[in-house]
Design a protein around this motif. Structure first.
Motif, PDB file in Angstrom:
ATOM      1  N   VAL A   1      69.570  19.264   0.106  1.00 41.55           N
ATOM      2  CA  VAL A   1      70.912  19.796  -0.121  1.00 41.55           C
ATOM      3  C   VAL A   1      71.003  21.224   0.399  1.00 41.55           C
ATOM      4  O   VAL A   1      71.937  21.583   1.123  1.00 41.55           O
ATOM      5  N   LEU A   2      70.010  22.066   0.073  1.00 39.25           N
ATOM      6  CA  LEU A   2      70.076  23.487   0.440  1.00 39.25           C
ATOM      7  C   LEU A   2      70.022  23.687   1.958  1.00 39.25           C
ATOM      8  O   LEU A   2      70.686  24.571   2.496  1.00 39.25           O
ATOM      9  N   ILE A   3      69.210  22.876   2.649  1.00 39.23           N
ATOM     10  CA  ILE A   3      69.113  23.052   4.099  1.00 39.23           C
ATOM     11  C   ILE A   3      70.159  22.223   4.835  1.00 39.23           C
ATOM     12  O   ILE A   3      70.272  22.312   6.060  1.00 39.23           O
ATOM     13  N   GLY A   4      70.929  21.415   4.088  1.00 40.36           N
ATOM     14  CA  GLY A   4      72.006  20.652   4.731  1.00 40.36           C
ATOM     15  C   GLY A   4      71.526  19.423   5.464  1.00 40.36           C
ATOM     16  O   GLY A   4      72.184  18.962   6.399  1.00 40.36           O
TER      17      GLY A   4
END
Lengths: 200, 200, 200
Positions: free
Chosen positions: B50-53
């Motif tokens: 999620v954080l790195i997409g």
């Protein structure tokens, strides 16, 4: 680096210091202090970026925010007694940070073409959620009242900003005026202990 | 299926077993045990994605990880007494999993073009966050000290890996050396009860 | 606005009312009540959208869901005594909402080309996670048993739906039949206090 970038870096630094001080009070070790500082400073913007789909999240794409956090941790850890004495200065910068992050979050959301009511919500999320995470991770009784009234101030400030932008598009005074308003409201709230009535 | 895929599947299976055993100790039912196992095994990689997409998250795009989790749950539930006796073997595979997930998370982040300090953080998030979620959902006193020192080991291991990659680019020994280092560090930490000093 | 959109709006409204009533019981102020209502109504779909990479999340892209939430809050706050007396009606709509959100989440996941077992999981996440967040934020003893058995019903319902879709592709009766099944199962579960055996 313009004025807004400087204020953004200063806000991040102060949020990180506030997180580090809270974690030191809780007798965490250096790693715990670093994690809490990181989450306090960057948690709100991270959640906003995920929700609006601006991925990778801000601090992963532009890691200079990590440097502000590292500096905030170093200052809080090395100069703790001096920093504690500056509590009024920290309170001021923390409030400036809340106002600024709120408006920057709002603008980032609008820039993606999302509707204004969503932008106002995302502004408040950016400003408030880091502090909520800090309290949760520190096992602090969630200062819900305090958070809520701050969050309401952020929402009201965001709505004012949209109104001013409609009246005087792109004026640099809009942001300054709303941040001044948010700072003034927060100082009055703390001074007079304002709150909303509860349901019973 | 190459060596790294096999180790990844084995790490996921062992993480799922560790989650299932903790949930059974807490007297949850089969559904609760399954949820905790799932979250322990896949929570860290999910947050990193999620954080790195990298969306949809790994287990949604490649659901074979779900099979490793299901197998881990089945083994933990059906052979609980035998599994409990293998606690040293499980500890070893759990540590291998931590080391491996850390480096795989780091590489996935680098492959998206994100900067090295971000990749090191994402590696530690991948390795540690599943266990943090497991403890939170099981209402366990958060084993913060344990987590923190493991997380620090993951961060240090990630930094070593980046250094080795600069010295000997693409050498297959880099990953093996760092995983061995992480396993050795974790064993020493547990054996001698190492920790960081706390603030007071 | 077709039947499904209407049911979606009604489900969102009832979820928001259920969140608002729980928060009022906890003596929160208007802001706290609004946040809990928002999170209860939209939290499940938000997590699903993040995991499958459908960003910005649903309510940010199509803010009419915010209007359903606002209406639910207004009704719960202004007509609390009347609403409390309608607890059976609310229970029914809440169950309809769980069934519907489950299938809508499943279909949205399939439409992105993700595999069926992932779609079933995402359906249950959509339906159940908002209520989990509501309980966590209200400091309520997590009604884990209740949640778990509902979540299992959502998973089973999702699997039935996939089966029916294979037998009678695109039939409008498939969704109606599965929602009826989920409602019936939930009523039976509450009436007879069904649960899974716990591990000991």
């Amino acid at each position: 680096m313009n004025l807004i970038d400087s204020m953004d870096a200063a806000g991040t630094l102060v949020f990180a210091m506030s997180g580090a001080l809270t974690a030191m009070e809780r007798r965490m070790d250096l790693f715990g202090v670093s994690v809490i500082a990181f989450v306090t400073a960057l948690g709100g913007g991270t959640l906003r970026d995920v929700l609006i789909g601006s991925l990778p999240v801000g601090w992963a794409a532009h890691p200079h925010a990590l440097r502000s956090v590292a500096l905030g941790i170093a200052v809080a850890v090395l100069f703790k007694p001096y920093v504690m004495r500056l509590s009024k200065t920290i309170f001021l910068f923390d409030t400036l940070g809340i106002g600024l992050f709120s408006l920057l979050g709002l603008q980032k959301t609008l820039a993606l073409g999302l509707p204004p009511e969503v932008a106002v919500i995302m502004g408040a999320v950016s400003a408030v959620f880091g502090g909520v995470l800090r309290d949760l991770l520190c096992g602090r009784v969630p200062l819900i009242f305090r958070k809520e009234i701050y969050a309401t101030v952020c929402l009201a400030g965001g709505a004012c900003f949209l109104l001013l932008e409609r009246l005087w598009p792109q004026s640099p005074w809009n942001m300054a005026a709303v941040i001044a308003l948010i700072v003034a409201a927060r100082i009055l709230i703390v001074k007079y202990g304002w709150s909303f009535p509860q349901f019973k």
